[in-house]
Scaffold this motif. Structure first.
Motif, PDB file in Angstrom:
ATOM      1  N   LEU A   1       0.897  -1.206   0.124  1.00 12.52           N
ATOM      2  CA  LEU A   1       0.021   0.071  -0.008  1.00 12.52           C
ATOM      3  C   LEU A   1       1.017   1.283   0.084  1.00 12.52           C
ATOM      4  CD1 LEU A   1      -2.673  -1.442   2.710  1.00 12.52           C
ATOM      5  CD2 LEU A   1      -3.084  -0.737   0.091  1.00 12.52           C
ATOM      6  N   ILE A   2       1.902   1.294   0.797  1.00 13.74           N
ATOM      7  CA  ILE A   2       2.684   2.458   0.869  1.00 13.74           C
ATOM      8  C   ILE A   2       3.420   2.558  -0.712  1.00 13.74           C
ATOM      9  CG2 ILE A   2       5.000   3.301   1.786  1.00 13.74           C
ATOM     10  CD1 ILE A   2       4.175   1.731   4.446  1.00 13.74           C
ATOM     11  N   SER A   3       3.827   1.581  -1.256  1.00 13.36           N
ATOM     12  CA  SER A   3       4.579   1.682  -2.760  1.00 13.36           C
ATOM     13  C   SER A   3       3.471   1.949  -3.455  1.00 13.36           C
ATOM     14  CB  SER A   3       5.282   0.192  -2.958  1.00 13.36           C
ATOM     15  OG  SER A   3       4.227  -0.723  -3.202  1.00 13.36           O
ATOM     16  N   GLN A   4       2.160   1.860  -3.259  1.00 10.67           N
ATOM     17  CA  GLN A   4       1.116   2.282  -4.282  1.00 10.67           C
ATOM     18  C   GLN A   4       1.017   4.001  -4.137  1.00 10.67           C
ATOM     19  OE1 GLN A   4      -2.557   0.302  -4.016  1.00 10.67           O
ATOM     20  NE2 GLN A   4      -1.381  -1.720  -3.643  1.00 10.67           N
ATOM     21  N   GLY A   5       1.596   4.333  -3.041  1.00 15.33           N
ATOM     22  CA  GLY A   5       1.753   5.676  -2.920  1.00 15.33           C
ATOM     23  C   GLY A   5       0.218   6.125  -2.169  1.00 15.33           C
ATOM     24  N   VAL A   6      -0.326   5.530  -1.145  1.00 15.46           N
ATOM     25  CA  VAL A   6      -1.575   5.983  -0.419  1.00 15.46           C
ATOM     26  C   VAL A   6      -1.394   7.138   0.239  1.00 15.46           C
ATOM     27  CG1 VAL A   6      -2.425   3.432  -0.324  1.00 15.46           C
ATOM     28  CG2 VAL A   6      -1.124   4.609   1.435  1.00 15.46           C
ATOM     29  N   ASP A   7      -2.321   7.844   0.477  1.00 16.38           N
ATOM     30  CA  ASP A   7      -2.283   9.302   1.041  1.00 16.38           C
ATOM     31  C   ASP A   7      -2.362   9.211   2.523  1.00 16.38           C
ATOM     32  OD1 ASP A   7      -2.151  10.938  -1.267  1.00 16.38           O
ATOM     33  OD2 ASP A   7      -4.167   9.834  -1.647  1.00 16.38           O
ATOM     34  N   VAL A   8      -2.849   8.038   3.076  1.00 14.84           N
ATOM     35  CA  VAL A   8      -2.764   7.856   4.547  1.00 14.84           C
ATOM     36  C   VAL A   8      -3.016   6.251   4.784  1.00 14.84           C
ATOM     37  CG1 VAL A   8      -5.316   8.161   4.613  1.00 14.84           C
ATOM     38  CG2 VAL A   8      -3.992   8.228   6.736  1.00 14.84           C
TER      39      VAL A   8
ATOM     40  N   ALA B   1       5.904   3.789   6.809  1.00  7.57           N
ATOM     41  CA  ALA B   1       4.873   4.864   6.124  1.00  7.57           C
ATOM     42  C   ALA B   1       5.676   6.095   6.525  1.00  7.57           C
ATOM     43  CB  ALA B   1       3.821   4.513   6.937  1.00  7.57           C
ATOM     44  N   HIS B   2       6.180   6.463   7.558  1.00  2.09           N
ATOM     45  CA  HIS B   2       6.785   7.805   7.794  1.00  2.09           C
ATOM     46  C   HIS B   2       7.930   8.223   6.838  1.00  2.09           C
ATOM     47  CE1 HIS B   2       4.882   8.399  11.872  1.00  2.09           C
ATOM     48  NE2 HIS B   2       3.799   8.421  10.953  1.00  2.09           N
ATOM     49  N   MET B   3       8.512   7.001   6.443  1.00  2.69           N
ATOM     50  CA  MET B   3       9.692   7.049   5.820  1.00  2.69           C
ATOM     51  C   MET B   3       8.925   7.737   3.997  1.00  2.69           C
ATOM     52  SD  MET B   3      12.339   4.231   6.938  1.00  2.69           S
ATOM     53  CE  MET B   3      12.882   3.584   5.472  1.00  2.69           C
ATOM     54  N   ALA B   4       8.110   7.107   3.838  1.00  4.82           N
ATOM     55  CA  ALA B   4       7.389   7.820   2.686  1.00  4.82           C
ATOM     56  C   ALA B   4       6.635   8.862   2.769  1.00  4.82           C
ATOM     57  CB  ALA B   4       6.536   6.461   2.145  1.00  4.82           C
ATOM     58  N   GLY B   5       6.698   9.408   4.034  1.00  8.76           N
ATOM     59  CA  GLY B   5       5.703  10.720   4.380  1.00  8.76           C
ATOM     60  C   GLY B   5       4.224  10.249   4.348  1.00  8.76           C
TER      61      GLY B   5
ATOM     62  N   ALA C   1       5.424   3.085  18.910  1.00  8.53           N
ATOM     63  CA  ALA C   1       5.723   3.428  17.465  1.00  8.53           C
ATOM     64  C   ALA C   1       5.089   4.908  17.680  1.00  8.53           C
ATOM     65  CB  ALA C   1       4.771   2.878  16.453  1.00  8.53           C
ATOM     66  N   ASP C   2       5.682   5.716  16.670  1.00  7.80           N
ATOM     67  CA  ASP C   2       5.139   7.016  16.638  1.00  7.80           C
ATOM     68  C   ASP C   2       3.691   7.324  15.788  1.00  7.80           C
ATOM     69  OD1 ASP C   2       8.544   7.975  16.306  1.00  7.80           O
ATOM     70  OD2 ASP C   2       7.222   8.541  17.904  1.00  7.80           O
ATOM     71  N   ILE C   3       2.967   6.572  16.263  1.00  8.88           N
ATOM     72  CA  ILE C   3       1.527   6.532  15.315  1.00  8.88           C
ATOM     73  C   ILE C   3       0.968   7.860  15.432  1.00  8.88           C
ATOM     74  CG2 ILE C   3       0.394   5.568  17.446  1.00  8.88           C
ATOM     75  CD1 ILE C   3      -0.179   3.999  14.299  1.00  8.88           C
ATOM     76  N   ASP C   4       0.463   8.231  14.291  1.00  9.40           N
ATOM     77  CA  ASP C   4      -0.276   9.619  14.328  1.00  9.40           C
ATOM     78  C   ASP C   4      -1.920   9.940  15.074  1.00  9.40           C
ATOM     79  OD1 ASP C   4       1.966  10.739  12.942  1.00  9.40           O
ATOM     80  OD2 ASP C   4       1.166   8.955  11.465  1.00  9.40           O
ATOM     81  N   MET C   5      -2.359   8.688  14.988  1.00  9.98           N
ATOM     82  CA  MET C   5      -3.685   8.761  15.458  1.00  9.98           C
ATOM     83  C   MET C   5      -4.397   7.666  15.832  1.00  9.98           C
ATOM     84  SD  MET C   5      -6.491  10.675  15.743  1.00  9.98           S
ATOM     85  CE  MET C   5      -5.883  12.305  15.223  1.00  9.98           C
ATOM     86  N   TYR C   6      -5.158   7.431  16.771  1.00 10.95           N
ATOM     87  CA  TYR C   6      -5.952   6.203  17.198  1.00 10.95           C
ATOM     88  C   TYR C   6      -7.347   6.285  17.315  1.00 10.95           C
ATOM     89  CZ  TYR C   6      -6.934   2.427  20.448  1.00 10.95           C
ATOM     90  OH  TYR C   6      -7.610   1.052  20.961  1.00 10.95           O
ATOM     91  N   VAL C   7      -8.252   5.496  16.687  1.00 11.82           N
ATOM     92  CA  VAL C   7      -9.475   5.813  16.654  1.00 11.82           C
ATOM     93  C   VAL C   7     -10.183   4.279  16.905  1.00 11.82           C
ATOM     94  CG1 VAL C   7     -11.660   6.145  15.362  1.00 11.82           C
ATOM     95  CG2 VAL C   7      -9.563   7.529  14.715  1.00 11.82           C
ATOM     96  N   SER C   8     -10.950   4.485  18.412  1.00  7.54           N
ATOM     97  CA  SER C   8     -11.520   3.169  18.845  1.00  7.54           C
ATOM     98  C   SER C   8     -12.656   3.311  19.902  1.00  7.54           C
ATOM     99  CB  SER C   8     -10.320   2.349  19.515  1.00  7.54           C
ATOM    100  OG  SER C   8     -10.863   1.047  19.785  1.00  7.54           O
ATOM    101  N   PHE C   9     -12.932   2.525  20.522  1.00  9.12           N
ATOM    102  CA  PHE C   9     -13.880   2.554  21.260  1.00  9.12           C
ATOM    103  C   PHE C   9     -13.215   2.480  22.820  1.00  9.12           C
ATOM    104  CE2 PHE C   9     -17.913   2.084  19.209  1.00  9.12           C
ATOM    105  CZ  PHE C   9     -17.660   1.360  18.306  1.00  9.12           C
TER     106      PHE C   9
END
Ligand code: GAL
Length: 358
Positions: free
Chosen positions: A102-109, A127-131, A144-152
């Motif tokens: 998915l990263i090499s396909q250039g997803v945006d998030v 993923a972060h290395m690919a921005g 990990a330096d995860i950017d966001m967490y969405v859950s219950f």
């Protein structure tokens, strides 16, 4: 002299006021620009090209994940973005390979439901290395330096389970059938359960005579654990707290082998169809309903905002062993026979015909 003291007092009170305001700010919903600096982030400029969301899932084995996949897909598309979803069937190596693709396909998030909370930390690095920014969905990625967490609120899930069972069995011998040790949620559920049980344990009213994780959350492993618990305790068991409906299903099969199904309370989670049908027939006591429509719509909205480099409103920060992760946690709902209609059926999560088999 008096004037100097007076000025000094005025300055002190102004400063304490400033601190008071900033302190109460932290409780309220906050808006953050999630994650690492946007300078290195691949922000989807308004070039007309659709935003592409990558979604790597652990498994589709449990009923809920099939629903997460469909609802998330629909929610992302409803926002005018594209989504690619890959499921790794509980295989860590495959999940990392999926993320790389998915990263090499250039997803945006990139959105991740980790099979293994620790092993998936490498996905965040790649993923972060690919921005590309990364959101943990339902289950947290640890260290990990995860950017966001969405859950219950998963600790609250455990509390709701234990509150329901201790109301029925305030004294007795308990079995705890946990989730997969690789899943950070399993640890949060268990923490919530013992938040409620501990005072009973300290007073001697409740004894936890068996406590085991369930490898990969499978009903078969839960059944084996319950058989071992029954054997080790000569069937002298008064209640079972199971982490989800899938494990509860295995446990109730083991209880049925001893003629004990429906005789002792059993908790669950996920409002799986088989789970709510067991509640109606009386072999399972309750489940914890997590409205997946709300979760998927919230996650899709935030994923697209992250892809655009927009500020995201959060309501919590969750420590993942490395950082305080900006998070949005939704409230779970305890469901038993008494409120099935106004929750699961009212939401159309299951039809009345399916639940009551009529
Ligand atoms: C947990 C999830 C639960 C349950 C379990 C098994 O992480 O929060 O809803 O389904 O995984 O897949």
């Amino acid at each position: 002299m008096k004037r100097v003291i007076f000025k000094f007092a005025v300055i002190i009170s102004i400063l304490s006021l400033v601190f008071a305001v900033s302190a109460c700010e932290s409780e309220k919903e906050q808006a953050v620009a999630p994650g690492h600096s946007t300078s290195s982030q691949k922000v989807k400029q308004a070039d007309g090209e659709k935003i592409k969301v990558g979604f790597t899932m652990d498994t589709l084995v449990e009923e809920r994940w099939l629903r997460d996949r469909e609802l998330f897909r629909d929610a992302v598309r409803a926002l005018g973005a594209d989504v690619e979803i890959l499921a790794a069937n509980g295989d860590d190596v495959l999940q990392i390979a999926h993320a790389e693709s998915l990263i090499s396909q250039g997803v945006d998030v990139l959105v991740v439901v980790p099979h293994n909370a620790e092993a998936t930390a490498t996905i965040v690095k790649k993923a972060h290395m690919a921005g590309i920014k990364v959101m943990a969905y339902d289950r947290l990625v640890k260290n990990a330096d995860i950017d966001m967490y969405v859950s219950f609120d998963n600790e609250q899930v455990g509390e709701l389970q234990a509150e329901a069972i201790t109301q029925l069995v305030p004294k007795g011998r308990y079995v705890y059938i946990g989730g997969a040790i690789t899943d950070n949620n399993a640890h949060l559920f268990k923490k919530g359960v013992f938040n409620v049980l501990q005072p009973y344990i300290d007073s001697g009213d409740i004894t936890v005579v068996f406590d085991q994780w369930t490898k990969d959350w499978t009903p078969a492993n839960a059944k084996e654990n319950m058989r071992a618990a029954l054997k080790a305790n000569n069937n002298q068991i008064d209640a079972v707290i199971c982490a989800n409906d899938a494990t509860a299903g295995g446990v109730i099969e083991a209880l049925a082998e001893q003629g004990m199904a429906g005789k002792i309370p059993v908790s669950g989670q996920d409002a799986e169809l088989a789970g709510v049908q067991r509640i109606v027939e009386g072999t399972q006591t309750m489940t914890v309903y997590k409205p997946l429509k709300e979760l998927t719509q919230t996650a899709a909205k935030i994923a697209v905002q992250m892809a655009k480099g927009e500020t995201v409103a959060i309501n919590r920060k969750v420590n993942n062993g490395k950082i305080e992760v900006p998070s949005v946690l939704l409230p779970p709902i305890a469901v038993d026979r008494s409120n099935m209609d106004e929750t699961i059926i009212a939401d159309g999560f299951h039809s009345r015909e399916d639940v009551y088999k009529k």
